[in-house]
Scaffold this motif. Sequence first.
Motif, short mmCIF file in Angstrom:
data_model
loop_
_atom_site.label_atom_id
_atom_site.label_comp_id
_atom_site.label_asym_id
_atom_site.label_seq_id
_atom_site.Cartn_x
_atom_site.Cartn_y
_atom_site.Cartn_z
N TRP A 87 0.96 -1.17 -0.13
CA TRP A 87 0.02 -0.10 -0.05
C TRP A 87 0.96 1.16 0.02
N LEU A 90 1.05 3.23 -3.42
CA LEU A 90 0.02 4.08 -3.79
C LEU A 90 -0.67 4.95 -2.84
N ARG A 95 -5.13 3.92 -3.92
CA ARG A 95 -4.98 3.01 -2.90
C ARG A 95 -6.40 2.70 -2.66
#
Length: 112
Positions: A87, A90, A95
């Motif tokens: 994550w 992003l 995300r």
Amino acid sequence: MATTYDFPSDLLAGQEELHQVRAELSALLKRLPWSVEPLDGFSDDNGWRKIERPASPGWTEDEQAQVEKLRRREHELAVFVSTHRYWSDLTGADRIDARSRLKHAHEESPGD
């Protein structure tokens, strides 16, 4: 065309196990009596809708342990998936979109 994400295999596996654990926990809770502790049944029609519950024998120690084990594993997996290093690459809407797609990745066939 929708964006595709190359999720790492450990993240996909973690999400899939999270789905499985949640399904197992949900099924178990539906089978168990409504109260953990033994309680008498009751009927209450003083609220906006009538509520009735039969007497509950409570949960056995094994049932309580099984629920606790599944809840603990669910928490571990939720933390693993939500804090995965993937994550960090992003941001913002990407995300959010990727997280949503990961939740449904198990529904897609390989040819999609």
